[in-house]
Design an enzyme around this catalytic site. Structure first.
Site, PDB file in Angstrom:
ATOM      1  N   ARG A  85      26.143  32.563  24.110  1.00  0.00           N
ATOM      2  CA  ARG A  85      26.427  33.940  24.539  1.00  0.00           C
ATOM      3  C   ARG A  85      27.887  34.361  24.388  1.00  0.00           C
ATOM      4  O   ARG A  85      28.161  35.463  23.918  1.00  0.00           O
ATOM      5  CB  ARG A  85      25.955  34.167  25.983  1.00  0.00           C
ATOM      6  CG  ARG A  85      24.443  34.057  26.182  1.00  0.00           C
ATOM      7  CD  ARG A  85      23.686  34.896  25.215  1.00  0.00           C
ATOM      8  NE  ARG A  85      22.261  34.936  25.515  1.00  0.00           N
ATOM      9  CZ  ARG A  85      21.313  35.055  24.597  1.00  0.00           C
ATOM     10  NH1 ARG A  85      21.628  35.112  23.317  1.00  0.00           N
ATOM     11  NH2 ARG A  85      20.044  35.123  24.945  1.00  0.00           N
ATOM     12  N   ASP A 122      14.028  44.779  23.965  1.00  0.00           N
ATOM     13  CA  ASP A 122      15.112  45.267  24.831  1.00  0.00           C
ATOM     14  C   ASP A 122      16.247  45.905  24.036  1.00  0.00           C
ATOM     15  O   ASP A 122      16.660  47.027  24.316  1.00  0.00           O
ATOM     16  CB  ASP A 122      15.697  44.116  25.672  1.00  0.00           C
ATOM     17  CG  ASP A 122      14.714  43.589  26.717  1.00  0.00           C
ATOM     18  OD1 ASP A 122      13.970  44.403  27.287  1.00  0.00           O
ATOM     19  OD2 ASP A 122      14.699  42.368  26.947  1.00  0.00           O
ATOM     20  N   ASP A 130      22.046  35.999  31.374  1.00  0.00           N
ATOM     21  CA  ASP A 130      22.728  36.474  30.176  1.00  0.00           C
ATOM     22  C   ASP A 130      23.566  37.718  30.411  1.00  0.00           C
ATOM     23  O   ASP A 130      24.634  37.871  29.827  1.00  0.00           O
ATOM     24  CB  ASP A 130      21.715  36.695  29.046  1.00  0.00           C
ATOM     25  CG  ASP A 130      21.241  35.373  28.475  1.00  0.00           C
ATOM     26  OD1 ASP A 130      22.000  34.386  28.581  1.00  0.00           O
ATOM     27  OD2 ASP A 130      20.116  35.316  27.936  1.00  0.00           O
ATOM     28  N   SER A 157       8.763  34.615  26.138  1.00  0.00           N
ATOM     29  CA  SER A 157      10.118  35.074  25.845  1.00  0.00           C
ATOM     30  C   SER A 157      10.902  33.869  25.330  1.00  0.00           C
ATOM     31  O   SER A 157      11.071  32.881  26.041  1.00  0.00           O
ATOM     32  CB  SER A 157      10.752  35.631  27.117  1.00  0.00           C
ATOM     33  OG  SER A 157      12.148  35.703  26.934  1.00  0.00           O
TER      34      SER A 157
HETATM   35  N1  ARG Z   1      17.571  29.903  31.644  1.00  0.00           N
HETATM   36  C1  ARG Z   1      18.305  29.649  30.466  1.00  0.00           C
HETATM   37  C2  ARG Z   1      19.711  30.104  30.614  1.00  0.00           C
HETATM   38  O1  ARG Z   1      19.998  30.922  31.430  1.00  0.00           O
HETATM   39  C3  ARG Z   1      17.656  30.191  29.227  1.00  0.00           C
HETATM   40  C4  ARG Z   1      17.294  31.617  29.191  1.00  0.00           C
HETATM   41  C5  ARG Z   1      16.776  31.925  27.838  1.00  0.00           C
HETATM   42  N2  ARG Z   1      16.070  33.127  27.677  1.00  0.00           N
HETATM   43  C6  ARG Z   1      14.815  33.247  27.224  1.00  0.00           C
HETATM   44  N3  ARG Z   1      14.348  34.414  27.053  1.00  0.00           N
HETATM   45  N4  ARG Z   1      14.061  32.239  26.989  1.00  0.00           N
HETATM   46  O2  ARG Z   1      20.552  29.636  29.894  1.00  0.00           O
END
Ligand code: ARG
Length: 388
Positions: free
Chosen positions: A93, A13, A122, A169
């Site tokens: 983040r 990405d 995110d 992922s």
């Molecule tokens: N669902 C979790 C969050 O929003 C983790 C997302 C993590 N991303 C990944 N590609 N595994 O904090």
């Protein structure tokens, strides 16, 4: 000259974002910033190589110490968990976004960018921090609604190559590892062992337990088994010993900010150990009233962090309350790790509100308690009698 600073991870990405920002958005200079919050070394190395090749300028910022000091430690004090698992991705983040903004200011850029899609949390977390500045915010993958396939095609056309298509992922930092995507999207699909890297399965965990002794000062862990260590080393150490015992796996259906349900798998051995230990120590030193009220504060704190709303004044206000309570959260907790479970087996503190005078074995002034007992449940009794 139009400059943009991109939050860069080295993945597909954010890699396609670099040529996109030039070709579709007309930026003359794309500055890729990779923030090290404890990703695997191989990912960092790959990101550094690709970022240097693709970007007009590339910067790697080691933010591990800051991450632990200003974010993870606060999370421990706040017992930060969302729907039953320890916050991991969410807590990293805002720091990544902050570092990107700092570079944008240094470089006099007019915009900041991220590579998030329009589905997850995110994008909201980056946006919340980015939009609190005067900078333009750009999110090419989301704005152009690119599919994975389109991104791969675009990458290939721009000489961006990846060794193999990744099945899962993964988002990893020093505190937590999150795995999603592919077959895991099906809530009924059993997670295969191969998705786990930090923890062994319960079946493969050794029969012999380990006892770890963790010391806290003002809500913050400062030593493991008597050896003082900085935050980063302490967490690494607990990830190792916890992982060896299969501690800290979560498989959960999670409610995303946008309201979608998602199936998520996590690994977080040190986080499980530290949060269990910290919560237990709080139970020893805080009053019943503090504990009840703090539970509400902790939950609200966690929701704000999950949503990425750390710019909200409520976040600062809750932190002020939390820090005040933590002044007394000093002491030692002993944890037993065995077969996927981390259990508190002992605790002590100079600030304990526990008194042996009223303990189970102590001789009691029973007459005094008899008086109390007469009126205990008085209202309930009146109600029951009214039914007769
Ligand atoms: N669902 C979790 C969050 O929003 C983790 C997302 C993590 N991303 C990944 N590609 N595994 O904090």
């Amino acid at each position: 000259m139009k400059k943009v600073v991109l939050a860069y991870s080295g993945g597909l990405d954010t890699s396609v974002c670099i040529p996109l920002l030039r070709e579709h958005y007309g930026y003359d200079k794309v500055i890729a910033v990779m923030v090290d919050v404890g990703q695997p070394e191989a990912d960092i190395n790959e990101g550094v190589e690709r970022g240097n090749k693709l970007g007009d300028l590339f910067r790697l910022i080691d933010a591990k110490d800051e991450f632990v000091r200003d974010y993870i430690f606060q999370l421990i004090k706040a017992n930060g968990s969302y729907e039953g698992y320890v916050l991991g991705t969410a807590i990293a983040r805002p720091l990544i976004a902050k570092k990107v903004v700092e570079v944008a200011k240094e470089e006099n850029a007019e915009a900041v960018a991220h590579g998030c899609t329009g589905k997850g949390n995110d994008q909201l977390r980056f946006d919340a921090v980015f939009r609190a500045t005067n900078l333009d915010v750009v999110a090419p993958v989301r704005e152009m609604s690119l599919t994975r396939e389109e991104e791969n095609k675009y990458a290939l056309e721009h000489g961006i190559s990846f060794e193999s298509e990744k099945r899962w992922s993964i988002d990893e930092n020093i505190w937590s590892r999150s795995i999603e995507g592919s077959e895991l999207e099906d809530p009924a699909f059993f997670p295969p062992e191969e998705i786990f890297q930090w923890t062994v399965s319960q079946d493969n965990a050794p029969d012999n337990a380990d006892i770890v002794k963790i010391e806290f000062e003002r809500g913050i862990p400062v030593s493991v088994n008597g050896a003082r260590a900085d935050g980063v080393s302490l967490i690494k150490r607990l990830n190792e010993v916890g992982g060896k015992h299969g501690v800290g796996r979560t498989d959960i259906i999670e409610d995303r900010v946008l309201g979608f349900k998602a199936r998520e798998n996590y690994e977080h051995p040190a986080a499980t150990i530290l949060l269990e230990a910290h919560r237990d120590l709080e139970r020893l030193v805080l009053t019943r009233n503090e504990l009840r009220f703090k539970e509400v504060v902790d939950q609200t704190w966690s929701e704000l962090v999950y949503q990425g709303l750390v710019m909200d004044p409520l976040y600062d206000a809750l932190n002020a309350f939390i820090d005040k309570t933590q002044e007394r959260v000093t002491g030692t907790v002993f944890m037993k790790l065995k077969k996927g479970v981390a259990r508190v087996v002992g605790r002590e503190s100079p600030n304990a509100l526990y008194s042996a005078d009223v303990s189970f074995d102590a001789k009691q002034e029973t007459r005094i308690v008899e008086g109390f007992s007469v009126y205990h449940g008085f209202q309930s009794r009146m109600y029951r009698k009214s039914l007769e």
